[in-house]
Scaffold this motif. Structure first.
Motif, PDB file in Angstrom:
ATOM      1  N   TYR A   1     -11.851  65.274  -7.318  1.00 21.71           N
ATOM      2  CA  TYR A   1     -11.124  65.005  -8.562  1.00 21.71           C
ATOM      3  C   TYR A   1     -10.650  63.554  -8.642  1.00 21.71           C
ATOM      4  O   TYR A   1     -10.566  62.989  -9.731  1.00 21.71           O
ATOM      5  N   TRP A   2     -10.348  62.969  -7.510  1.00 17.25           N
ATOM      6  CA  TRP A   2      -9.920  61.566  -7.529  1.00 17.25           C
ATOM      7  C   TRP A   2     -11.039  60.669  -8.062  1.00 17.25           C
ATOM      8  O   TRP A   2     -10.781  59.700  -8.764  1.00 17.25           O
ATOM      9  N   SER A   3     -12.270  61.006  -7.742  1.00 16.01           N
ATOM     10  CA  SER A   3     -13.407  60.242  -8.264  1.00 16.01           C
ATOM     11  C   SER A   3     -13.526  60.424  -9.776  1.00 16.01           C
ATOM     12  O   SER A   3     -13.887  59.482 -10.501  1.00 16.01           O
ATOM     13  N   VAL A   4     -13.215  61.635 -10.270  1.00 22.41           N
ATOM     14  CA  VAL A   4     -13.245  61.868 -11.716  1.00 22.41           C
ATOM     15  C   VAL A   4     -12.171  61.037 -12.401  1.00 22.41           C
ATOM     16  O   VAL A   4     -12.415  60.434 -13.454  1.00 22.41           O
ATOM     17  N   ILE A   5     -10.996  60.995 -11.815  1.00 24.94           N
ATOM     18  CA  ILE A   5      -9.907  60.205 -12.392  1.00 24.94           C
ATOM     19  C   ILE A   5     -10.301  58.736 -12.507  1.00 24.94           C
ATOM     20  O   ILE A   5      -9.978  58.062 -13.494  1.00 24.94           O
ATOM     21  N   ASN A   6     -11.036  58.252 -11.515  1.00 25.12           N
ATOM     22  CA  ASN A   6     -11.428  56.837 -11.496  1.00 25.12           C
ATOM     23  C   ASN A   6     -12.797  56.587 -12.109  1.00 25.12           C
ATOM     24  O   ASN A   6     -13.289  55.459 -12.098  1.00 25.12           O
ATOM     25  N   SER A   7     -13.423  57.617 -12.648  1.00 22.93           N
ATOM     26  CA  SER A   7     -14.709  57.499 -13.345  1.00 22.93           C
ATOM     27  C   SER A   7     -15.782  56.843 -12.486  1.00 22.93           C
ATOM     28  O   SER A   7     -16.559  56.006 -12.963  1.00 22.93           O
ATOM     29  N   THR A   8     -15.860  57.206 -11.211  1.00 19.72           N
ATOM     30  CA  THR A   8     -16.918  56.659 -10.363  1.00 19.72           C
ATOM     31  C   THR A   8     -18.276  57.167 -10.852  1.00 19.72           C
ATOM     32  O   THR A   8     -18.369  58.202 -11.527  1.00 19.72           O
ATOM     33  N   TRP A   9     -19.326  56.445 -10.496  1.00 19.25           N
ATOM     34  CA  TRP A   9     -20.649  56.843 -10.944  1.00 19.25           C
ATOM     35  C   TRP A   9     -21.040  58.211 -10.407  1.00 19.25           C
ATOM     36  O   TRP A   9     -21.741  58.981 -11.072  1.00 19.25           O
ATOM     37  N   SER A  10     -20.610  58.535  -9.197  1.00 22.71           N
ATOM     38  CA  SER A  10     -20.922  59.858  -8.646  1.00 22.71           C
ATOM     39  C   SER A  10     -20.283  60.956  -9.497  1.00 22.71           C
ATOM     40  O   SER A  10     -20.899  61.995  -9.751  1.00 22.71           O
ATOM     41  N   ALA A  11     -19.055  60.722  -9.951  1.00 31.65           N
ATOM     42  CA  ALA A  11     -18.387  61.696 -10.810  1.00 31.65           C
ATOM     43  C   ALA A  11     -19.079  61.787 -12.167  1.00 31.65           C
ATOM     44  O   ALA A  11     -19.223  62.884 -12.734  1.00 31.65           O
ATOM     45  N   VAL A  12     -19.517  60.641 -12.696  1.00 29.18           N
ATOM     46  CA  VAL A  12     -20.206  60.632 -13.991  1.00 29.18           C
ATOM     47  C   VAL A  12     -21.497  61.442 -13.911  1.00 29.18           C
ATOM     48  O   VAL A  12     -21.808  62.243 -14.803  1.00 29.18           O
ATOM     49  N   VAL A  13     -22.249  61.247 -12.826  1.00 28.11           N
ATOM     50  CA  VAL A  13     -23.501  61.987 -12.668  1.00 28.11           C
ATOM     51  C   VAL A  13     -23.229  63.483 -12.522  1.00 28.11           C
ATOM     52  O   VAL A  13     -23.920  64.318 -13.111  1.00 28.11           O
ATOM     53  N   THR A  14     -22.201  63.836 -11.746  1.00 30.80           N
ATOM     54  CA  THR A  14     -21.866  65.254 -11.566  1.00 30.80           C
ATOM     55  C   THR A  14     -21.463  65.884 -12.890  1.00 30.80           C
ATOM     56  O   THR A  14     -21.880  67.010 -13.211  1.00 30.80           O
ATOM     57  N   LEU A  15     -20.651  65.185 -13.671  1.00 28.55           N
ATOM     58  CA  LEU A  15     -20.268  65.682 -14.991  1.00 28.55           C
ATOM     59  C   LEU A  15     -21.486  65.860 -15.894  1.00 28.55           C
ATOM     60  O   LEU A  15     -21.621  66.866 -16.599  1.00 28.55           O
ATOM     61  N   ALA A  16     -22.394  64.867 -15.862  1.00 29.25           N
ATOM     62  CA  ALA A  16     -23.576  64.926 -16.720  1.00 29.25           C
ATOM     63  C   ALA A  16     -24.474  66.101 -16.350  1.00 29.25           C
ATOM     64  O   ALA A  16     -25.005  66.790 -17.232  1.00 29.25           O
ATOM     65  N   VAL A  17     -24.639  66.351 -15.053  1.00 28.94           N
ATOM     66  CA  VAL A  17     -25.481  67.472 -14.620  1.00 28.94           C
ATOM     67  C   VAL A  17     -24.847  68.793 -15.032  1.00 28.94           C
ATOM     68  O   VAL A  17     -25.527  69.696 -15.537  1.00 28.94           O
ATOM     69  N   ARG A  18     -23.542  68.925 -14.817  1.00 26.52           N
ATOM     70  CA  ARG A  18     -22.873  70.173 -15.220  1.00 26.52           C
ATOM     71  C   ARG A  18     -22.991  70.403 -16.715  1.00 26.52           C
ATOM     72  O   ARG A  18     -23.338  71.506 -17.167  1.00 26.52           O
ATOM     73  N   ASP A  19     -22.735  69.370 -17.506  1.00 29.86           N
ATOM     74  CA  ASP A  19     -22.826  69.505 -18.954  1.00 29.86           C
ATOM     75  C   ASP A  19     -24.254  69.828 -19.382  1.00 29.86           C
ATOM     76  O   ASP A  19     -24.477  70.645 -20.280  1.00 29.86           O
ATOM     77  N   GLY A  20     -25.236  69.188 -18.737  1.00 27.85           N
ATOM     78  CA  GLY A  20     -26.629  69.443 -19.074  1.00 27.85           C
ATOM     79  C   GLY A  20     -27.044  70.872 -18.785  1.00 27.85           C
ATOM     80  O   GLY A  20     -27.787  71.492 -19.560  1.00 27.85           O
TER      81      GLY A  20
END
Length: 232
Positions: free
Chosen positions: A172-191
């Motif tokens: 979650y800390w990576s999500v808060i800081n919008s790291t690229w790993s978090a962005v990719v994880t969000l994109a895969v889940r949404d997809g």
């Protein structure tokens, strides 16, 4: 059926009035949702996660017990999601009205129910991990029919649950800081969830155009032993 619905409505209204009288503020959570912003895990937040890497000036801040984005265009997206929610639900109601009554047998209702849940998740300003419980429950009901046609979207929903668990609480800390790993994880889940919705809506739209579809996994109503079976 009409009598049952009328009684249920009367009971529901009576309980609501009783709770509102006995517990002042019992329904305040409805109004509390009005001022909530765009949670950083929601579908609408993904573009802002990407934009932070290209100079967007917004921030992730705590509000209403969750991390939300604040900054340019956030309110616009949050209000747009509310409009999309209303339009999407209206579209599903229109689709439901076009479906023949014979369509709603076997696993078919789970298609429409799961599609409605995914729509609400897509257009919500928040995305709590527990939202996935609703989707998993409906997928479980649908896949209990051997030829339900829900196995592929159910697997996508389960995979999305795994990515949701990675986002919160593991990274979650990576999500808060919008790291690229978090962005990719969000994109895969949404997809995955979007792809599941497409699989669900295709047979519904086909049935609305041409009548109940038995091909593609939707289960017809089983015939009773003493009921004649139409042929030809």
């Amino acid at each position: 059926m009409r009598a049952a619905w009328k009684r249920a409505l009367v009971v529901a209204v009576g309980l609501c009035l009783a709770l509102g009288t006995a517990l002042p503020g019992a329904w305040s959570f409805f109004f509390g949702q009005r001022d909530r912003g765009l949670q950083i895990e929601s579908f609408g937040a993904l573009p802002f996660h990407v934009a932070r890497h290209f100079g967007w000036s917004g921030q992730a801040e705590v509000a209403y017990g969750a991390m939300q984005f604040t900054g340019p265009y956030v309110d616009l997206v949050a209000h747009a999601l509310l409009v999309l929610n209303a339009l999407g639900l209206a579209g599903l109601v229109w689709l439901r009205l076009r479906l023949p009554a014979s369509f709603f047998t076997g696993a078919a209702p789970s298609h429409l129910g799961l599609a409605a849940v995914l729509l609400c998740i897509f257009t919500s300003r928040v995305f709590s991990p527990q939202f996935m419980i609703w989707a998993v429950g409906l997928a479980a009901v649908g896949t209990s029919w051997r030829a339900s046609g829900l196995r592929i979207p159910a697997r996508m929903v389960l995979a999305a649950c795994g990515f949701t668990s990675v986002l919160y609480p593991l990274t979650y800390w990576s999500v808060i800081n919008s790291t690229w790993s978090a962005v990719v994880t969000l994109a895969v889940r949404d997809g995955l969830l979007l792809a599941a919705a497409v699989f669900l809506l295709r047979p519904l739209c086909a049935a609305a155009r041409t009548g109940p579809v038995q091909a593609g996994g939707l289960v017809p109503r089983p015939h009773a032993a003493d009921e004649p079976v139409a042929t030809g």
